[in-house]
Structures are given as C-alpha cells and as structure tokens.
Design an enzyme around this catalytic site. Structure first.
Site, PDB file in Angstrom:
ATOM      1  N   CYS A 175       5.685   1.077  69.581  1.00  0.00           N
ATOM      2  CA  CYS A 175       6.755   0.616  70.466  1.00  0.00           C
ATOM      3  C   CYS A 175       7.906  -0.036  69.709  1.00  0.00           C
ATOM      4  O   CYS A 175       8.894  -0.438  70.315  1.00  0.00           O
ATOM      5  CB  CYS A 175       6.177  -0.311  71.517  1.00  0.00           C
ATOM      6  SG  CYS A 175       4.868   0.534  72.444  1.00  0.00           S
ATOM      7  N   HIS A 315      11.425  -8.102  73.674  1.00  0.00           N
ATOM      8  CA  HIS A 315      10.493  -6.988  73.852  1.00  0.00           C
ATOM      9  C   HIS A 315       9.947  -7.056  75.283  1.00  0.00           C
ATOM     10  O   HIS A 315       9.898  -6.043  75.964  1.00  0.00           O
ATOM     11  CB  HIS A 315       9.380  -7.077  72.809  1.00  0.00           C
ATOM     12  CG  HIS A 315       8.486  -5.886  72.777  1.00  0.00           C
ATOM     13  ND1 HIS A 315       8.958  -4.599  72.641  1.00  0.00           N
ATOM     14  CD2 HIS A 315       7.133  -5.770  72.871  1.00  0.00           C
ATOM     15  CE1 HIS A 315       7.941  -3.749  72.642  1.00  0.00           C
ATOM     16  NE2 HIS A 315       6.830  -4.430  72.796  1.00  0.00           N
ATOM     17  N   GLU A 326       5.413 -13.611  72.238  1.00  0.00           N
ATOM     18  CA  GLU A 326       6.850 -13.509  71.941  1.00  0.00           C
ATOM     19  C   GLU A 326       7.546 -14.846  72.197  1.00  0.00           C
ATOM     20  O   GLU A 326       8.445 -15.251  71.447  1.00  0.00           O
ATOM     21  CB  GLU A 326       7.481 -12.390  72.790  1.00  0.00           C
ATOM     22  CG  GLU A 326       8.941 -12.150  72.432  1.00  0.00           C
ATOM     23  CD  GLU A 326       9.535 -10.893  73.059  1.00  0.00           C
ATOM     24  OE1 GLU A 326       8.889 -10.295  73.940  1.00  0.00           O
ATOM     25  OE2 GLU A 326      10.657 -10.517  72.667  1.00  0.00           O
ATOM     26  N   LYS A 347      12.859  -4.004  80.178  1.00  0.00           N
ATOM     27  CA  LYS A 347      11.651  -3.324  80.699  1.00  0.00           C
ATOM     28  C   LYS A 347      11.321  -3.722  82.131  1.00  0.00           C
ATOM     29  O   LYS A 347      10.585  -3.006  82.811  1.00  0.00           O
ATOM     30  CB  LYS A 347      10.458  -3.605  79.785  1.00  0.00           C
ATOM     31  CG  LYS A 347      10.627  -3.011  78.382  1.00  0.00           C
ATOM     32  CD  LYS A 347       9.430  -3.325  77.504  1.00  0.00           C
ATOM     33  CE  LYS A 347       9.615  -2.780  76.097  1.00  0.00           C
ATOM     34  NZ  LYS A 347      10.573  -3.599  75.275  1.00  0.00           N
ATOM     35  N   HIS A 352       8.544   0.436  80.187  1.00  0.00           N
ATOM     36  CA  HIS A 352       8.423   0.393  78.729  1.00  0.00           C
ATOM     37  C   HIS A 352       8.515   1.825  78.200  1.00  0.00           C
ATOM     38  O   HIS A 352       7.602   2.629  78.399  1.00  0.00           O
ATOM     39  CB  HIS A 352       7.088  -0.253  78.363  1.00  0.00           C
ATOM     40  CG  HIS A 352       6.927  -0.539  76.907  1.00  0.00           C
ATOM     41  ND1 HIS A 352       7.787  -0.064  75.943  1.00  0.00           N
ATOM     42  CD2 HIS A 352       5.994  -1.282  76.252  1.00  0.00           C
ATOM     43  CE1 HIS A 352       7.381  -0.483  74.754  1.00  0.00           C
ATOM     44  NE2 HIS A 352       6.298  -1.224  74.907  1.00  0.00           N
ATOM     45  N   PHE A 411       1.983  -1.626  69.024  1.00  0.00           N
ATOM     46  CA  PHE A 411       0.588  -1.452  68.639  1.00  0.00           C
ATOM     47  C   PHE A 411       0.547  -1.092  67.152  1.00  0.00           C
ATOM     48  O   PHE A 411       1.363  -0.304  66.676  1.00  0.00           O
ATOM     49  CB  PHE A 411      -0.060  -0.319  69.444  1.00  0.00           C
ATOM     50  CG  PHE A 411      -0.428  -0.693  70.863  1.00  0.00           C
ATOM     51  CD1 PHE A 411      -0.088  -1.911  71.418  1.00  0.00           C
ATOM     52  CD2 PHE A 411      -1.145   0.209  71.651  1.00  0.00           C
ATOM     53  CE1 PHE A 411      -0.437  -2.234  72.731  1.00  0.00           C
ATOM     54  CE2 PHE A 411      -1.509  -0.107  72.965  1.00  0.00           C
ATOM     55  CZ  PHE A 411      -1.151  -1.327  73.502  1.00  0.00           C
TER      56      PHE A 411
END
Lengths: 423, 99
Positions: A175, A315, A326, A347, A352, A411
């Site tokens: 991502c 994010h 975060e 998002k 996402h 990830f």
C-alpha cells in the site's frame, strides 16, 4: 546530465471511484461524498465482505483503442487513462498525430521516464485465465496473458503509447507502492537520469479472490449494511478498510526543464522518506517506529522542520492498528506542533486503493495546496482517544497551505512519505 | 492461397472477432487484406484471434503451416477447412515467439 534537488508537478491524472479525471476526484472529495457501495464486479453474496469503492461505469474503449484495451488488465487500463490525463495537462501530448511524441522539440523523449506501481497487479487477468485453464485446458488461455499479467506492463504500455523512451520500471511495496513510485521518480530527476517522469500507481483488486483473502486476514470492514459509513478512519467504531480501485498519476519534471518550456507548475515535490518497520507482515509497529523514521527522513530531505508543515494527507486506512500507530508516529514527530496540523484521510471517501492509494492521495495533496483547502474526513463521528489528531471533519477547511506531507504505509512494513510544497 | 473469386464478404464469425477483439471495422475486411500489413495483427494478436475463433466455432484451428496464413482470405479458408474436419477445439496451441 542536468540535475535538481526538487521536482515540479506539471500534470495530474486520476481514475477513482468518483469517475474519470482529477476534477471528479477533487469535486467529490470537497463534497464529502462516500463512494462505497455493494460490490457489482462479482456477486458478493457468499462473501463476508460485500462492499467496495468501484470505479463507476468504466468502459475502457471510450478512452483506449480497442486492441490496446484488450491487452490490458483493468489496473493497467486505469493507469493508461490517468497517464493520458496527466500528460495532457502537462502539455506533453502531441496534438498533431494523436498520441505520439515528440510532442515538441523542447523535450527529449529519451529523458522522459515512467514509474507506475501497483500493489497487486493483474489479478483479474490471472483469475479469468486461470478459470479458462481449469475449465478448458491450456489451449484456452489467451496469449495476451503474457502481456496483460506482468505488473510492469502498466508503465510499459504508457511508454509504448506515448513514445516515452526514458527509464521505465515499476516498484512494489504493497500500500506504499505509488508513494514509492513518486519518490523513485524524484530520485530519477535528482540523479539526472530523466527530465520528466510519469509516476503513480494503479490498482483493480475488487475481485473475489482478493476480497476473500483480505477479508480472511481481517483487514476489511464488514459494515455491509451501511457501506457509506464503513470507511471511518480515526473513529472509535472503525473495523477495517474498504477496498477501492483506480489510478493516480503525476507528471514530475526538473524545474528548469518545466520553466524552459513555460509549463504550468502545480506544486513541487521537495522530499521523500522511506523506511521499513522490520516488525510484522501486516501489523504496523505499535510505537510507530518505521513511520516515524519515514516522516523524519522526508522532513530532513525537504530541509523542513516540524513547524514548517501545514497539512498531512494521512494513510488513515480505518483499520484499528494503522490509525492508532499512525497517530503515535505523527505525535512523536510533530510534538506540540501536532494540534495545529490539519489531517485528512482520502480513504474515508474513496476507500483504500492499495498500490494506487499514494498516487491518488498525491493528486489530492497537490490540489489541497493549489486550492488552499483540506477536504473533510468522512464518518469521524466519535474520535478514538488514541487517534487524537486534528482530523478535518464536517466541511472542508480553507486555510493557506504552504507545505504538506502525504504518507503511505504497507503490508510488509513499508513506510513512504512525500513532502510537497505549494508554488 | 487466396482465391480471388471468393466473395468479399468475410465470415461473420471472423468479422465479429476482429471487431470485438481489435476494433477493426467490417469495411476493412477485404479477402486480400493482409493480417500483418493491413490489419496490423502481430503474431500474438493472430493467436488471440485463433483462440477466439476456436471458442466461437467449437472446432480446433490447427493449420499445417500457420505461416501460410497471410491474408483474411487465407484465414477464412483455414477456418472453413477446420469446420469441415470438425476436430474439437482447445488442444495445445503453438506458442508465439514474441518476447
């Protein structure tokens, strides 16, 4: 070999769950409209997760020659449409003969690169052709698989279509992929390997296999009955992300090169930070360690202090772990500057987009700087106490913005942060 | 291999496949149109077309010498021969040499 510490943005392109084009993205974000719906790409009835943010009504042959469209998985179709928009805005599409360079004699096509990322790549092509292999045997697998499947073919086909003969490759960091693609483009310009780089990411993973797997991993929201409320970054009732699809592409250019051809400059990319948590395949380091490193590296690379930053496009996935980690990272890096720093999560509105997320969010960040407005984060109804950032809610916040960061974490422990500056 | 006396109207299955796969209009489909030079079908695209025709006809298209298929008329002859033979479709195909 002319080089520069920074790169200017001279073109933007987007294919998103709002539709085709940067205008539809930006208008949708400012209107605060959710794009999450019940999945239509396949019948999701048997799936635990039945919602996604799909690109609506996309008919590839409206934008691409039929033969080219046939050679592409949807992720690459999105990339080509977004790239054409970005190149058009940058004034780098030749008008005389359609799509082929040289657009003008001020640009050397050997110094125009492409770095288009994807997190997953051609999953639709893979599953479609696998089904044909299973049911019909090897002779039913189409030969175009060989060019539709590879992840580099989005960028490869952009180059072939537009005659861009410079550096061309893809990067993959889940991502964080598109943010790393734009960071790599900045590096190419800094190294003197290119004057112009078409950079970003594309993803088309609203596919039964991907949805089943990410759902099994517990990453996705199961708020099937209320799709528009499912992506809720920083809210205490968040339960996972909503899968989105599309592409976001920017044209980066060496500043003197853009000036020499009188290109309109939309913003400047002035820093890039990249790190890895080295902690866990899916979970972020709970103390935000890797994200902190990437944020600090981006600031250092840009020559900025924490008091210089005016906005963060987070994010902000709407997973329990990301949004908490975060927040820790932002608070650790920005300290007492945190409370004056407007944060938003794109998002919340478009889901996402995985390996394309950083591309679309870079587009949104450039638009925020250009227009002096931060779109609201949707569905933040009850702020999680562990997510105590100044997240913009309700209406978009108008505010003079000089600089902004766009963060992406993936990830595999990947962290990537870009620093942008208004012009 | 092209028979100039053939009617110029192409087999509708070929016409449909060329339109759907590659956007080639029926008006371009003369019997002497060369697959490569006129219709711009590279070797990969010819195999893509072959797979589609095998699917729409249900028969295997397996010419003795694929390189002899140069024109649309050649292709039509091969298709008609394949239908007459009636071998079931989808044995292994010759792989393209494109990289």
């Amino acid at each position: 070999m002319p080089t520069s510490r920074t790169a200017v943005v001279t073109g933007l392109g987007a294919v998103t769950p709002y539709g085709i084009g940067v205008d539809s993205l930006w208008n949708g974000l400012l209107a605060g409209r959710s794009t999450a719906r019940r999945i239509t790409r396949f019948d999701p009835s048997d799936h635990a997760v039945q919602i996604a943010c799909e690109v609506p009504g996309f008919e590839p042959t409206e934008y691409l020659p039929r033969r080219l469209a046939r050679q592409l998985d949807p992720f690459a179709q999105y990339a080509l449409v977004a790239a054409a928009e970005a190149l058009g805005q940058a004034g780098l599409l030749a008008e005389a003969d359609g799509m082929h360079w040289p657009a003008n004699d001020q640009v050397d096509s050997r110094r125009v690169g492409v770095v288009i990322a994807s997190g997953i790549g051609a999953i639709q092509e893979a599953t479609d052709q696998h089904e044909r292999l299973r049911t019909g045997g090897p002779g039913r697998v189409r030969p175009y698989l060989a060019i539709a499947l590879p992840l580099n073919m989005a960028g490869g086909q952009v180059a072939i279509r537009h005659g861009l003969r410079g550096p061309n490759y893809s990067v993959v960091s889940a991502c964080a992929s598109a943010t790393d693609a734009i960071g790599s483009a900045l590096d190419l310009i800094r190294a003197g390997r290119a004057d112009v780089v078409v950079a970003g990411g594309a993803e088309a993973a609203v596919n039964p296999l991907t949805i089943a797997g990410f759902a099994a991993a517990g990453a996705l929201s199961r708020r099937n009955a209320e799709p528009a409320r499912a992506s809720r970054p920083f809210d205490i009732d968040r339960d996972g992300f909503v899968t989105g699809e599309g592409a976001g592409v920017v044209v980066l250019e060496r500043p003197a090169h853009a000036a020499a051809r009188d290109a309109t400059v939309l913003a400047e990319v002035i820093g890039y930070g990249i790190s890895n948590d080295a902690y866990h395949p899916t979970q972020p380091a709970p103390d935000g360690d890797g994200a902190i490193v990437a944020l600090r590296l981006a600031l250092d690379d840009a020559g900025l202090g924490t008091s210089d930053i005016d906005h963060i496009n987070a994010h902000g996935t709407s997973t329990r772990l990301n949004d908490a980690a975060e927040t820790v990272a932002v608070r650790t890096v920005f300290g007492n500057q945190t409370d004056r720093l407007p944060v938003t999560s794109t998002k919340s509105a478009i889901g996402h987009l995985l390996g394309a997320a950083g591309g679309v969010e870079a587009v949104a960040t450039v638009m925020a700087l250009a227009d002096g407005v931060v779109p609201a984060t949707l569905n933040l109804e009850r702020r999680d106490p562990v997510c105590d950032l100044d997240v913009v809610v309700g209406e978009p916040r108008k505010q003079a913005l000089r600089t902004a960061l766009s963060s992406s974490f993936g990830f595999g422990g990947h962290n990537a942060v870009l620093a942008f500056q208004a012009v | 291999m092209t028979d100039p006396s053939r009617p110029s109207r192409p087999d509708p299955r070929i016409a449909t496949a060329l339109r759907d796969l590659f956007g080639i209009p029926e008006s371009d489909l003369r019997a002497d149109a060369e697959l490569d030079a006129d219709l711009h079908l590279d070797s990969l695209s010819v195999v893509e077309l072959q797979v589609a025709l095998e699917e729409s006809t249900g028969v295997r298209i397996n010419p003795e010498d694929p390189s002899a298929i140069r024109t649309l008329g050649d292709l039509q002859s091969v298709l008609e021969a394949a239908i007459a033979t009636g071998q079931p479709a989808f044995p292994s195909l010759k792989l393209s040499e494109d990289r």
